[in-house]
Design an enzyme around this catalytic site. Structure first.
Site, PDB file in Angstrom:
ATOM      1  N   THR A   1      69.257 -34.650  56.344  1.00  0.00           N
ATOM      2  CA  THR A   1      68.070 -35.144  55.631  1.00  0.00           C
ATOM      3  C   THR A   1      66.803 -34.440  56.108  1.00  0.00           C
ATOM      4  O   THR A   1      66.635 -34.159  57.294  1.00  0.00           O
ATOM      5  CB  THR A   1      67.928 -36.659  55.847  1.00  0.00           C
ATOM      6  OG1 THR A   1      69.117 -37.297  55.371  1.00  0.00           O
ATOM      7  CG2 THR A   1      66.731 -37.216  55.099  1.00  0.00           C
TER       8      THR A   1
ATOM      9  N   GLY B   1      69.867 -39.470  64.055  1.00  0.00           N
ATOM     10  CA  GLY B   1      69.920 -40.275  65.268  1.00  0.00           C
ATOM     11  C   GLY B   1      70.204 -39.422  66.489  1.00  0.00           C
ATOM     12  O   GLY B   1      71.023 -38.499  66.452  1.00  0.00           O
TER      13      GLY B   1
ATOM     14  N   GLU C   1      73.109 -43.569  54.119  1.00  0.00           N
ATOM     15  CA  GLU C   1      74.373 -43.282  53.422  1.00  0.00           C
ATOM     16  C   GLU C   1      74.246 -43.466  51.916  1.00  0.00           C
ATOM     17  O   GLU C   1      75.175 -43.919  51.254  1.00  0.00           O
ATOM     18  CB  GLU C   1      75.519 -44.132  53.987  1.00  0.00           C
ATOM     19  CG  GLU C   1      75.970 -43.736  55.358  1.00  0.00           C
ATOM     20  CD  GLU C   1      76.295 -42.258  55.479  1.00  0.00           C
ATOM     21  OE1 GLU C   1      76.946 -41.725  54.568  1.00  0.00           O
ATOM     22  OE2 GLU C   1      75.881 -41.642  56.467  1.00  0.00           O
TER      23      GLU C   1
END
Length: 1341
Positions: free
Chosen positions: A147, A186, A429
Site C-alpha cells: 500500500t 506493520g 485486506e
C-alpha cells in the site's frame, strides 16, 4: 463469587463443557488451548504492571518489542521440549490469548503473518533456501510493503518503480512522488530491517506491472536506515498502536537482480522479462486471510457478549415494579434485545467461517486438478463475508459496550481495545464497499448465466428458481426454511433489479459507468446474499450438529438458530417486503416470536458465554470476570492509574493554583479548486444563513482567531502521543491559557454574551482540547447548580467564587452502582442536631461516587447528592456542598477517598473521578436549600417544587444535540474534502483513477451525512423554541406541554447521539485506511460523541421515557381529549381506523407516512400492553413491550426531526437567493428520501408501498445524490470550520492531504531518532540468538 452469578449458573439447562467442546471442534483442541494459555499468561514477564493505556506512544512500542521477544523465546523453549506442531506459530501469534499480551497489536505480526508466507508463495526454491532460514529465526525481520500513501485497493495504480539496470545487474527503486511513499506496513517504522516491496517493474523500457522485491532497509548491526531510504512510523491510530505501521520512500535504492521474487515471473540478466505460472495461489491467500478475519470477528464478539452478559446479571437498575428493589438489568427485555442476538451472531459467524474454510479446502483441491470453476464463487463469498462480518462485529461490540452503560466507556471494561482491533478490519485486506461490489459483480454474472439457463455454482443455485418469476413476490412463511426462502427471493429480486438497471443505463453510458451508477443497489444485493449464506450455512451446520449432541444442548442450538433467523428477518424487513408478500399481522407475529425467543434464551445465556471458555486474563475486563465482582475490580483498577499514585498532581502548583489566586494566499489542491469553481450558490450567503446572520459569523470568526492564535496553544507533539498523566497535565495548562485569554478579552471591554460557553463549550477548542478539559463540569454544571439549587445566601457565598475560579467544583450524583435510577443512590447525609452538621457516608462500595468530571485531581468542592436522614426519618435525595480538598495544599480532606477512574474511550483529559465518604462532616448551611431545608432542630421543610430541574435537563440535552450537529459538521467536512482529493479504482478500464467522490457508493456515504447535520441542528433549534414557549407557559401556571418537552428532549438526545456515532464512523470508513489514523481527526470526534450516548441519561431509558409519554397521548387520543399540535396525527390515525395510508413520495407525503407509522407503532405497543396486563402487572407488561416502545419513540423522534427540517428549509428558502434556495430544497429532499428508504421496515407495515414505489424511491435517491454532488463542497465549506478547529490532515481547506499526512507522521516521538532503544535492548540480542523458527512441513515427525 457474586451471588447473582452463582444463582444464574445453577439454572443453566445444558452441559457447558459439551457446548465448549462442540464450539471449538473437540475436547483435544480445548485442552491444547488451555495449555497454551497457562504456559504464556502465567509468565510474570508478560503481565502488565501498569495498563498499556496509561503509557505514552513511545513507551507502548518499547514494551511491545520487549514482550514480543519474550513470547518468541518461550516458543523456542516449546520447540526444545519437542513440541513440533507445524501450526505452532500461527496458533500462538494468531491465538485469542495473544490479544491479552499485545492489547495494541504485535510489531512482529506482519513478519510472521505476511512476510514469511509471501516468501513461500512468491519466491523460487533457491530464494526460499536463502531467505527463509534467516526470516524464520528472525535474523532478518520483514515487512510487507504494498500500500502507498496515494494508492490502496487499486494495486495496478502503485507508483513505486523498480527499473532494471542491465549494466550493473541491479534494480533501481524510486518513489517518484509523495503519493508513492509506502504507507501502513506493520513493523515497518522501526522494527523491520527488510521489506517485500511491490513496485512497477521496468526493463528494456517496458512496464511489466507490479512485482515484489526483497529490499534491505536498515543496517543489520546498527539498525540505521540505509542510503536512499526515508523511513519512519505513521503516528498514532484508532488502535494497533504498537504494530509500528510505517512509511517508506526510496531515492535511487539499488538491489541485486536476485532480489526480485521470481516464482511467478523473472527478469533474465539480459533484461528479458519472462512470466511463468499464473499466480492463482494469491486468490487462495486472500481468501485464507479473510476467513481468519471472520473467525477473529466471532472471537471478539464472544468476548464482548461475555462481558455484557455477566455484567447484566450483576448490575441492578431501574425497578420494573414500583417500590420494588432494582432488578438485574438483564430482566429488562430491551437489555436482552441488545445482548442475546450478539451471542447468537457470534456462533453463526463462527459456523459460517468454518463452512467457508471447508469450501476453501475443497476448491484448493479442485485447483490442483485444474478446475477453476468455483474459484470466483469462493472469492465472492470471502469478499462479502469479510465485509459484512467486520461491519457487524464492530456494531455488535458497540451495542454490548452501550449495554454496560457508563462503565462500558472505561478502558478497563475491555470494550475499547476490542473495538479498535475489529474496526481496523473494516479497511484492511480490502475496503468493505469495494469487496461488496466484487461480490455483486459475481452475482450479476451469475444472474446472466441463469437467464441463459447455464449451470450455477451451489451458493447461487437459488437464482435459477427466480428467473422465471422475476418481478413477482412470494408468499411469506415464517418457518426457518421459509425465512431462508424469503432471503433467497429478496436477494434474487435485488440482483434482478440491479441487472435490469445496468442494462438500461448501458444504452446511454459505458458498461463501467452503468455499474458505478447502480452501485448502491449492487452493494445491497451483495449484503443480502451474504446474510443468506450466513443463515443457510448456520442452519446446515447446526442441524447436522444436533444429531450428535445431547437433547439439552440440541434444544439450545435450535434456540440460537431461531433467535438469529427471526432477528435477522425483522432487521431486513425493508428488503424482504419488497419481494415477499407479508401482512401487518405476519410482522406482528414475527415480533411476538422474537420476544418468545428472547425469553427462552434467557435461562441459558450465561451458560453459553461461559461455554466460550474465555479466561479472565484473556478477557481483560473489570466488568466481565468470571466471579462477577464488578465493583471491587472497578475500584481496584481505578486506583492503579498513575495519577492516583500521588495525592496532588504537579499541574495544580504549576498552573491551577496560580490561576485560582489570580483575577481571572495559500496553495490549494487543484482538484478542490476545480470542484469549488463548480458550486452554483454563494457560499458566504449560505454561511450567514446557517449560522444565523452575518453578525454571528463575524463574532464566531473573531473568537476563533483571538483564542486559537495564542502560541501557547500550539504544539508540535499531538496529545495522542502523550501518556495518560501527561495528557491531564497538558489539558490543565491549556485550559488555564484559554481562561486567561478570555479574561483578557473581557478586560479589554469586549462584551460577548455567553462568552465562556461559546468558547469552552463549542467547536473552537475541540482541537486544542481534543479529549475535553478538567474544568468542563465546573463551567457547565457546578456553577449552574449553585444558581438553581442554592438559596440567596448560598449564592452570595459561593456563586462569585465559583465564577471567578476561586473555588473549583463538580456535580456529584452518579454512583458506581447507580446511574439513571437516581432514587436508588446510597450515599447518606445524616443530620446531627448536637453539632448542627451533616455526616456523609458511603455505606457500600457501590455507593462510591463515580464519573464526575474534574473530580479526580482538579476540583476542591462538589455538589453531592445524598439520601437525607434527620430525626430518624428519610427525606429522599438532597444536594450538599462539600469541600473535598484543602485550598492551599490540594490534599484530600479527612474522610475523603478520592481519585480518577483511569483511561476511557475518550475524554481522557476530563479527569473523571471516584469519591467515597467516611464520616465526613459539613455544616448545616452546606445543604443546598432552595427547594428544601433542615432547621437547626432537625425539622425538615420542603419549600419549592424543583420543576426547574426538568428544564435544566432539557437545556443540557439541547446542548448535547447541538453538539452532535457540530461534530457531524467536522466529520462530513473531512470526508467530503478528502473524497475530492483521493483518487482510486478506475470506473472505466485503462482510465486514470477518478476522485473517489465519482463513485456513487462514496456519495451515498457522505452526502446523507451532510444532510443529517441540518436535520439535527434544526431539531435542536425547534426544541429550544419549544423550551422557551413552555417556560413562558409555566410562569403563567400552565404545565400542560412540559411532558411533551421532556419526551422530545429524551428521544432527541438518544436518537441524535446514536445517529452521530454511526455517521462519524461512516465518514471515517469513507476515508479508507487514512481515516484510521488519529491525525485524520475522526477518532477524537468519535470518542467525544460516544460519551454522550451515556451521560445525561442512558439512551434506551431515554427512549422508553418518551414512549411512556406516547402511551399516555394515545390513551388521550382514544378518549378524544385535546392533543398538542405536534401530536394531532394520532387522532387522524384513529379516525381512519388504523387503515394503511396511501403512499406519496413527496416530502409532505413522506412526513404523512412517518405519522402513520409512528401512530401505528404506538397503537400496537398500547394494544400489547393492554393484552399483557391481563396476566401481569402494568409495569411488567410495559417492560415486556419494551422493544416495540423503543421503536415507537425512535419513529416519533425521526418524524420530529424531518418536520423540523422541512419547516426550517421552507422558511429559509423564502429568505435566500433562488440559487441557495434550490440547494436547501435538495438537502431536504435527500434527507427525506434517504430516511424513508432506511425506515421502510416500519413504513411498509402501515403504508401501502409497492415494489414499483420502492424502485422509484431508489431512483429518486440517486437523482438527489446527483443533484447534491456539484454543491456538496460548497456546503461543507459554508460550515466555516477553520483548519485550526477542524484538526485534520485529511480535511484541511487546501486539500494538501499527502503532504500533511507525511509531515504529521514525521512528528511522532518515535521518528525523532533513527533507532529506538528497544532495538539494542531487546530486538538485536534476540535476532542474534539461535531461536528455532517455525517447523516446515517436512520436519514434522
Amino acid at each position: 463469587m457474586n451471588s447473582d452469578l452463582i444463582e444464574e449458573r445453577k439454572k443453566v439447562a445444558f452441559n457447558i463443557e459439551e457446548f465448549t467442546n462442540w464450539y471449538y471442534g473437540g475436547a483435544e483442541k480445548v485442552t491444547e488451548q488451555k495449555f497454551f494459555e497457562n504456559y504464556f499468561l502465567n509468565d510474570p514477564e508478560l503481565r502488565d504492571n501498569i495498563a498499556t493505556s496509561y503509557l505514552s506512544h513511545q513507551e507502548l512500542y518499547e514494551e511491545s518489542i520487549r514482550k514480543a521477544t519474550v513470547v518468541l523465546k518461550k516458543l523456542k523453549h516449546l520447540r526444545n521440549q519437542g513440541y513440533n506442531d507445524k501450526d505452532l506459530y500461527s496458533k500462538i501469534l494468531g491465538g485469542t490469548f495473544q490479544k491479552y499480551i499485545f492489547r495494541e497489536g504485535n510489531p512482529l505480526s506482519v513478519h510472521f503473518d505476511m512476510f514469511i508466507p509471501a516468501i513461500k508463495n512468491m519466491a523460487t526454491l533457491e530464494q526460499q533456501a536463502e531467505w527463509l532460514p534467516k526470516a524464520e529465526i528472525c535474523n532478518m525481520i520483514g515487512a510487507y510493503a504494498q500500500t502507498e500513501l496515494g494508492h490502496g485497493t487499486f494495486v495496478r495504480g502503485l507508483e513505486t518503480t523498480a527499473i532494471f539496470d542491465q549494466r550493473c545487474q541491479q534494480f533501481v527503486i524510486n518513489s517518484p512522488t509523495i503519493t508513492a511513499y509506502k504507507w501502513w506496513p506493520g513493523g515497518l517504522g522501526h522494527t523491520a530491517n527488510y521489506a517485500l516491496v511491490f513496485a512497477q517493474l521496468y526493463t528494456q523500457q517496458k512496464n511489466h506491472g507490479v512485482h515484489a522485491f526483497l529490499v534491505q532497509l536498515r543496517d543489520e548491526e546498527t539498525h540505521k536506515p540505509l542510503k536512499g531510504i526515508t523511513i519512519g512510523e505513521i503516528g498514532t491510530k484508532v488502535g494497533f498502536n504498537s504494530v509500528n505501521n510505517g512509511y517508506l520512500g526510496f531515492k535511487n535504492v539499488r538491489i541485486p537482480l536476485k532480489n526480485m521474487l521470481m516464482k511467478n515471473a523473472k527478469v533474465l540478466p539480459n533484461g528479458q522479462y519472462k512470466k511463468s505460472q499464473s499466480a492463482l495461489l494469491n486468490y487462495g491467500t486472500m481468501t485464507y486471510i479473510r476467513v481468519g478475519i471472520v473467525i477473529e470477528a466471532a472471537s471478539f464478539m464472544a468476548n464482548a457478549a461475555t462481558i455484557a452478559m455477566r455484567y447484566s446479571l450483576v448490575r441492578r437498575q431501574s425497578p420494573i415494579e414500583p417500590d420494588q428493589p432494582e432488578p438485574k438489568i438483564i430482566e429488562h427485555v430491551t437489555q436482552q434485545m441488545k445482548i442475546f442476538p450478539v451471542i447468537a451472531k457470534t456462533i453463526i459467524f463462527k459456523q459460517a467461517a468454518e463452512f467457508l474454510w471447508g469450501m476453501f479446502n475443497d476448491v484448493s483441491k479442485e485447483l490442483e486438478k485444474g478446475d477453476l470453476s468455483r474459484l470466483p464463487e469462493l472469492h465472492a463469498l470471502s469478499c462479502c463475508l469479510k465485509a459484512i462480518c467486520s461491519n457487524e462485529a464492530t456494531q455488535a461490540i458497540e451495542v454490548c459496550r452501550l449495554a454496560c452503560g457508563g462503565h462500558g466507556y472505561l478502558t478497563s471494561s475491555g470494550f475499547n481495545n476490542m473495538y479498535k482491533m475489529v474496526t481496523s478490519a473494516q479497511t484492511y485486506e480490502g475496503e468493505n464497499t469495494v469487496l461488496l461490489l466484487q461480490t455483486a459483480r459475481f452475482l450479476i454474472k451469475s444472474w446472466g448465466q441463469a437467464l441463459k439457463g447455464e449451470k450455477l455454482t451451489p451458493t447461487v443455485e437459488y437464482l435459477k428458481h427466480f428467473v422465471s418469476r422475476s418481478g413477482e413476490t412470494v408468499a411469506w412463511d415464517g418457518s426457518p426454511n421459509g425465512i431462508i426462502r424469503a432471503f433467497q427471493s429478496a436477494t434474487a429480486g435485488k440482483v434482478a433489479l440491479a441487472y435490469k438497471h445496468i442494462e438500461e443505463r448501458k444504452k446511454f453510458l459505458s458498461p463501467e459507468e452503468a455499474v458505478n451508477q447502480t452501485g448502491i443497489e449492487l452493494t445491497k444485493a451483495a449484503e443480502l446474499h451474504c446474510q443468506l449464506f450466513l443463515l443457510q450455512s448456520a442452519s446446515t451446520s447446526i442441524n447436522q450438529a444436533i444429531k450428535k449432541l445431547s437433547p439439552a444442548l440440541a434444544f439450545v442450538l435450535r434456540d440460537i438458530l431461531e433467535l438469529y433467523a427471526v432477528d435477522l428477518a425483522i432487521k431486513s424487513l425493508e428488503s424482504l417486503l419488497q419481494f415477499v408478500t407479508a401482512t401487518s399481522e405476519d410482522i406482528d407475529r414475527l415480533q411476538v416470536r422474537l420476544e418468545a425467543a428472547l425469553k427462552r434464551f434467557r435461562t441459558n445465556a450465561i451458560g453459553i458465554v461461559d461455554g466460550f471458555e474465555i479466561s479472565d486474563l484473556v478477557l481483560g475486563s473489570t466488568l466481565g470476570a468470571y466471579d462477577g465482582n464488578v465493583y471491587e475490580r472497578l475500584l481496584n483498577e481505578a486506583k492503579k492509574s498513575p495519577l492516583n499514585q500521588e495525592d496532588v498532581n504537579k499541574s495544580f502548583y504549576l498552573y491551577l493554583k496560580p490561576f485560582m489566586k489570580s483575577n481571572f494566499k495559500v496553495y490549494v489542491n487543484p482538484d478542490l479548486k476545480e470542484e469549488r469553481d463548480k458550486v452554483i450558490f454563494n457560499v458566504e450567503e449560505f454561511t450567514n444563513w446557517f449560522h444565523g446572520g452575518s453578525d454571528k459569523v463575524k463574532e464566531k470568526r473573531f473568537l476563533e482567531n483571538y483564542v486559537l492564535s495564542d502560541p501557547q496553544l500550539q504544539s508540535d507533539v499531538d496529545s495522542s502521543y502523550l501518556s495518560h498523566k501527561e495528557k491531564y497535565e497538558e489539558a490543565i495548562r491549556r485550559v488555564v491559557v484559554v481562561l486567561r485569554r478570555l479574561e483578557k478579552l473581557q478586560s479589554e471591554g469586549h462584551q460577548i454574551n455567553d462568552l465562556y460557553v461559546k468558547v469552552l463549550g463549542g467547536l473552537p477548542v475541540t482541537n486544542v482540547l481534543k479529549e475535553g478539559h478538567p474544568l468542563v463540569t465546573h463551567m457547565g454544571m457546578f456553577i449552574q447548580s449553585i444558581d438553581l439549587l442554592g438559596n440567596e445566601e448560598q449564592k452570595a457565598e459561593w456563586y462569585e467564587k465559583a465564577s471567578r475560579c476561586k473555588i473549583l467544583g463538580t456535580y456529584v450524583q452518579t454512583e458506581m452502582g447507580h446511574g439513571t435510577f437516581v432514587r436508588g443512590i446510597e450515599t447518606t447525609a445524616t443530620y446531627d442536631p448536637k453539632t448542627k452538621e451533616f455526616v456523609i457516608n458511603s455505606p457500600s462500595i457501590r455507593a462510591y461516587k463515580w464519573w464526575p468530571g474534574g473530580l479526580g485531581h482538579t476540583v476542591n468542592h462538589a455538589v453531592v447528592f445524598a439520601q437525607l436522614y434527620s430525626l430518624g426519618k428519610h427525606h429522599g435525595l438532597q444536594p450538599f456542598m462539600v469541600q473535598i480538598r484543602d485550598y492551599e495544599t490540594h490534599m484530600p480532606m479527612k474522610g475523603i477517598i478520592i481519585g480518577e477512574l483511569g483511561n476511557k474511550v475518550g475524554y481522557n483529559a476530563v479527569n473523571n473521578g471516584f469519591l467515597g465518604f467516611n464520616n465526613v462532616r459539613i455544616p448545616l448551611k452546606n445543604m443546598m436549600m432552595k427547594n428544601a431545608k433542615v432547621l437547626e432542630n432537625g425539622e425538615f421543610m420542603k419549600t419549592n417544587s424543583p420543576i426547574l430541574t426538568y428544564l435544566v435537563m432539557t437545556q443540557t440535552r439541547v446542548g448535547i444535540v447541538r453538539g452532535m450537529a457540530e461534530y457531524l459538521m467536522k466529520a462530513s467536512t473531512i470526508a467530503m474534502r478528502y473524497s475530492l482529493v483521493r483518487r482510486q479504482s478506475p470506473i472505466d478500464p485503462n482510465s486514470p483513477e477518478p476522485k473517489i467522490i465519482e463513485h456513487v457508493t462514496q456519495q451515498m456515504k457522505i452526502f446523507p451525512s451532510i444532510a443529517k447535520v441540518f436535520a439535527i441542528k434544526y431539531a435542536a433549534d425547534n426544541l429550544i423554541d419549544l423550551y422557551y414557549e413552555v417556560s413562558a407557559d409555566m410562569k403563567n401556571g400552565n404545565l400542560s406541554r412540559l411532558p411533551e418537552l421532556h419526551a422530545l428532549s429524551c428521544c432527541l438526545k438518544a436518537v441524535c447521539t446514536d445517529e452521530a456515532a454511526r455517521t462519524v464512523q461512516i465518514c471515517r470508513l469513507a476515508c479508507g485506511g487514512h481515516g484510521y489514523l488519529n491525525s485524520s481527526g475522526f477518532n477524537d470526534i468519535y470518542g467525544n460523541i460516544v460519551a454522550a450516548q451515556h451521560y445525561e441519561g442512558e439512551n434506551t431509558i431515554m427512549n422508553l421515557q418518551t414512549a411512556r409519554f406516547l402511551m399516555k397521548v394515545w390513551k388521550q387520543a382514544l378518549n378524544n381529549e385535546e392533543l398538542t399540535p405536534n401530536l394531532q396525527y394520532m387522532k387522524n390515525f384513529i379516525q381512519n381506523k388504523g387503515r394503511r395510508s396511501h403512499w406519496d413520495e413527496s416530502v409532505d407525503g413522506i412526513i404523512r407516512a412517518f405519522q402513520s407509522a409512528t401512530a401505528g407503532k404506538v397503537s400496537l405497543a398500547y394494544k400489547h400492553i393492554e393484552e399483557r396486563k391481563k396476566f401481569c402487572s402494568i409495569e411488567q407488561a410495559t417492560s415486556q413491550t419494551g422493544i416495540e416502545l423503543a421503536k415507537a419513540a425512535e419513529l416519533y423522534c425521526q418524524l420530529f426531526m424531518l418536520q423540523s427540517l422541512a419547516n426550517s428549509i421552507k422558511n429559509g428558502v423564502r429568505q435566500v437567493s433562488p440559487a441557495l434556495g434550490n440547494v436547501l430544497k435538495n438537502i431536504l429532499e435527500l434527507y427525506a428520501v434517504d430516511l424513508a428508504i432506511k425506515s421502510l421496515e416500519s413504513l411498509l407495515q402501515f403504508v401501502d408501498i409497492s415494489s414499483a414505489d420502492i424502485e422509484r424511491l431508489q431512483n429518486k435517491l440517486e437523482s438527489a445524490l446527483k443533484a447534491f454532488k456539484i454543491n456538496a463542497i460548497g456546503i461543507v465549506d459554508g460550515f466555516d470550520i477553520p483548519d485550526t478547529v477542524l484538526g485534520s490532515t485529511l480535511g484541511a481547506y487546501d486539500g494538501d492531504v499527502y503532504k500533511r499526512l507525511l509531515e504529521q507522521a514525521k512528528k511522532s516521538p518515535l521518528n525523532q531518532e533513527d533507532v529506538n532503544k528497544s532495538f539494542h535492548l531487546y530486538l538485536k540480542p534476540f535476532m542474534k540468538s539461535n531461536i528455532v523458527g517455525p517447523t516446515r512441513r517436512q520436519d514434522v515427525i
